[in-house]
Design a protein around this motif. Structure first.
Motif, mmCIF file in Angstrom:
data_model
loop_
_atom_site.group_PDB
_atom_site.id
_atom_site.type_symbol
_atom_site.label_atom_id
_atom_site.label_comp_id
_atom_site.label_asym_id
_atom_site.label_seq_id
_atom_site.Cartn_x
_atom_site.Cartn_y
_atom_site.Cartn_z
ATOM 1 N N LEU A 58 36.676 38.672 12.635
ATOM 2 C CA LEU A 58 36.205 40.060 12.571
ATOM 3 C C LEU A 58 35.926 40.600 13.964
ATOM 4 N N LEU A 59 35.249 39.800 14.785
ATOM 5 C CA LEU A 59 34.924 40.235 16.147
ATOM 6 C C LEU A 59 36.185 40.439 16.976
ATOM 7 N N LEU A 60 37.117 39.511 16.872
ATOM 8 C CA LEU A 60 38.356 39.608 17.659
ATOM 9 C C LEU A 60 39.163 40.844 17.275
ATOM 10 N N THR A 61 39.333 41.082 15.971
ATOM 11 C CA THR A 61 40.114 42.246 15.537
ATOM 12 C C THR A 61 39.419 43.560 15.897
ATOM 13 N N ASP A 62 38.080 43.566 15.852
ATOM 14 C CA ASP A 62 37.377 44.791 16.232
ATOM 15 C C ASP A 62 37.536 45.076 17.721
ATOM 16 N N LEU A 63 37.466 44.013 18.553
ATOM 17 C CA LEU A 63 37.693 44.206 19.990
ATOM 18 C C LEU A 63 39.110 44.698 20.259
ATOM 19 N N TRP A 64 40.085 44.163 19.511
ATOM 20 C CA TRP A 64 41.476 44.616 19.648
ATOM 21 C C TRP A 64 41.623 46.078 19.211
ATOM 22 N N ARG A 65 40.940 46.443 18.142
ATOM 23 C CA ARG A 65 40.974 47.845 17.687
ATOM 24 C C ARG A 65 40.385 48.764 18.746
ATOM 25 N N ARG A 66 39.268 48.370 19.330
ATOM 26 C CA ARG A 66 38.649 49.200 20.378
ATOM 27 C C ARG A 66 39.578 49.350 21.578
ATOM 28 N N TYR A 67 40.275 48.287 21.925
ATOM 29 C CA TYR A 67 41.217 48.354 23.039
ATOM 30 C C TYR A 67 42.367 49.306 22.716
ATOM 31 N N MET A 68 42.879 49.232 21.479
ATOM 32 C CA MET A 68 43.962 50.140 21.079
ATOM 33 C C MET A 68 43.515 51.588 21.127
ATOM 34 N N LYS A 69 42.282 51.863 20.679
ATOM 35 C CA LYS A 69 41.772 53.235 20.725
ATOM 36 C C LYS A 69 41.575 53.690 22.161
ATOM 37 N N ARG A 71 43.291 52.748 24.750
ATOM 38 C CA ARG A 71 44.629 53.014 25.309
ATOM 39 C C ARG A 71 45.387 54.074 24.516
ATOM 40 N N ASP A 72 44.756 54.600 23.472
ATOM 41 C CA ASP A 72 45.367 55.620 22.630
ATOM 42 C C ASP A 72 46.627 55.107 21.935
ATOM 43 N N TRP A 73 46.612 53.813 21.578
ATOM 44 C CA TRP A 73 47.726 53.241 20.842
ATOM 45 C C TRP A 73 47.545 53.500 19.346
ATOM 46 N N ASN A 74 48.685 53.634 18.676
ATOM 47 C CA ASN A 74 48.700 53.733 17.208
ATOM 48 C C ASN A 74 47.988 54.975 16.671
ATOM 49 N N THR A 75 47.809 55.979 17.528
ATOM 50 C CA THR A 75 47.178 57.212 17.058
ATOM 51 C C THR A 75 48.191 58.331 16.885
ATOM 52 N N ARG A 76 49.342 58.239 17.535
ATOM 53 C CA ARG A 76 50.355 59.287 17.418
ATOM 54 C C ARG A 76 51.597 58.822 16.644
ATOM 55 N N ARG A 77 51.899 57.517 16.733
ATOM 56 C CA ARG A 77 53.072 56.985 16.032
ATOM 57 C C ARG A 77 52.877 55.492 15.797
ATOM 58 N N VAL A 78 53.714 54.930 14.946
ATOM 59 C CA VAL A 78 53.657 53.493 14.662
ATOM 60 C C VAL A 78 54.376 52.737 15.773
ATOM 61 N N ASP A 79 53.700 51.750 16.361
ATOM 62 C CA ASP A 79 54.285 50.933 17.421
ATOM 63 C C ASP A 79 54.319 49.484 16.924
ATOM 64 N N TRP A 80 55.506 49.037 16.553
ATOM 65 C CA TRP A 80 55.635 47.702 15.968
ATOM 66 C C TRP A 80 55.449 46.590 16.981
ATOM 67 N N ARG A 81 55.370 46.912 18.267
ATOM 68 C CA ARG A 81 55.086 45.880 19.265
ATOM 69 C C ARG A 81 53.693 45.286 19.069
ATOM 70 N N THR A 137 45.961 53.756 9.596
ATOM 71 C CA THR A 137 45.949 54.817 10.606
ATOM 72 C C THR A 137 47.104 55.796 10.398
ATOM 73 N N ALA A 138 48.262 55.290 9.946
ATOM 74 C CA ALA A 138 49.384 56.196 9.668
ATOM 75 C C ALA A 138 49.046 57.135 8.512
ATOM 76 N N LEU A 139 48.394 56.595 7.473
ATOM 77 C CA LEU A 139 47.996 57.433 6.340
ATOM 78 C C LEU A 139 46.964 58.469 6.766
ATOM 79 N N ARG A 140 45.991 58.048 7.575
ATOM 80 C CA ARG A 140 44.982 58.992 8.054
ATOM 81 C C ARG A 140 45.609 60.063 8.935
ATOM 82 N N ARG A 141 46.584 59.660 9.763
ATOM 83 C CA ARG A 141 47.266 60.627 10.615
ATOM 84 C C ARG A 141 48.039 61.633 9.774
ATOM 85 N N ALA A 142 48.708 61.159 8.728
ATOM 86 C CA ALA A 142 49.451 62.070 7.849
ATOM 87 C C ALA A 142 48.514 63.034 7.139
ATOM 88 N N ASN A 143 47.357 62.533 6.675
ATOM 89 C CA ASN A 143 46.381 63.412 6.023
ATOM 90 C C ASN A 143 45.842 64.456 6.985
#
Length: 346
Positions: A58-69, A71-81, A137-143
């Motif tokens: 849980l801690l690791l994934t939350d830190l990864w999520r914070r890093y993505m936010k 860097r503004d990753w995964n907020t405009r489009r899906v990045d399969w990398r 995040t893709a569903l939230r972005r579409a909404n």
């Protein structure tokens, strides 16, 4: 006073679904670890190890999520990398953490034969988490995009409605001022009465400009003021009959809708007849629909292009206010030109 604390939002909208799903997901992982390690749970520290394994994930994934936010990753489009990151970075890092936890609490030391299987397991868990997060995040972005599109559509319709109303008012007041001008040198008393009625109309129009609809009773009061002006001008040439059914006074319509039809009836019925004519205004309802009719003796052939533009304007405002089932029809029948507003009452 508008409330900005979010307390007027539905309960489901106020919940923090990220942490709810995080808690449920990693609790399920902990339960699975306890299930597959059932025989070993009697060892000291084994249960705590399973709990800390889930907590570290849980801690690791939350830190990864914070890093993505950040860097503004995964907020405009899906990045399969990001899936590759989950497989080749998050999975091994989580494996290292659980290995440290297990060696510290349980003292596992069998040469590491279980490491390949655990690497596959934790890389799969992290991949599942990453794909789920990307889908959410893709569903939230579409909404969000859909909500923004609806908001812009509403703003566009409001702007168009205001523009249509702005087209009505100058046309109406131009005709009224012409009536005053024609009378002012003939009968000053009548001209003064006409100005009083015009002032009443101006107050109504100003107030109505801030509303999409007004009660029919208010509209008819404005129509009566207009007809009082024209009655001074045309005297016996203008005869008006009004019949409003019970319950219709409170029915709402676009501002100046009936006024526009009455003005056309005066212009193409009374003005073009040396003997004058009668104007009939009626409002009724049946089977969940309301009908408001303005009729005058005459012919459709006498209507000019400006009148048809005014009717098209009124029709658009009616559709904006009452929806696609509303209509404004103009027909000639039995020597009468009949303009009829029709719309659902609900």
């Amino acid at each position: 006073m508008n409330r900005t604390d979010g307390s007027d939002m539905p309960l489901l909208a106020r919940l923090n679904w990220y942490w709810i799903l995080q808690g449920l997901g990693w609790s399920a992982v902990i339960a699975f670890l306890m299930l597959v390690n059932g025989p070993f749970l009697a060892r000291p520290g084994a249960v705590l190890t399973c709990i800390l394994d889930g907590a570290s994930g849980l801690l690791l994934t939350d830190l990864w999520r914070r890093y993505m936010k950040l860097r503004d990753w995964n907020t405009r489009r899906v990045d399969w990398r990001q899936v590759l990151v989950a497989i080749f970075i998050l999975g091994p890092v989580q494996l290292a953490l659980v290995t440290i936890i297990a060696r510290s609490l349980v003292g596992v030391a069998d040469g590491g034969s279980w490491l390949p299987m655990l690497l596959l397991f934790w890389s799969g868990i992290m991949t599942a988490w990453q794909v789920s997060y990307m889908a959410a995040t893709a569903l939230r972005r579409a909404n969000r995009f859909e909500s923004e599109a609806l908001r812009l559509d509403v703003l566009a319709k409001e702007a168009e409605l205001k523009a249509l109303q702005a087209q009505v008012n100058p046309h109406f007041f131009f005709n009224s001022l012409n009536s005053v001008r024609a009378l002012i040198f003939e009968n000053q008393q009548s001209a003064a009465q006409m100005i009083d009625q015009l002032a009443t109309l101006m107050r109504y129009t100003l107030a109505a400009s801030y509303a999409d609809t007004v009660p029919l009773q208010e509209e008819m009061e404005a129509v009566e003021s207009y007809l009082a002006i024209e009655k001074i001008r045309f005297e016996e040439r203008l005869n008006v009959t009004v019949c409003i059914a019970d319950g219709m006074d409170s029915v709402t319509i676009p501002p100046m809708a009936v006024q526009t039809l009455v003005e056309n009836a005066v212009k193409y019925g009374v003005e073009q007849s040396s003997a004058g004519t009668e104007i009939r205004i009626s409002a009724s309802h049946a089977n969940g629909h309301a009908a408001i009719e303005v009729a005058n003796r005459g012919a459709l052939a006498k209507l000019g292009d400006s009148t048809r533009v005014g009717l098209a304007n009124a029709r658009k405002r009616l559709l904006h206010a009452k929806g696609g089932n509303a209509s404004l029809d103009l027909v000639e029948r039995d020597g009468w030109v009949r303009a009829t507003l029709s719309f659902p009452l609900s």
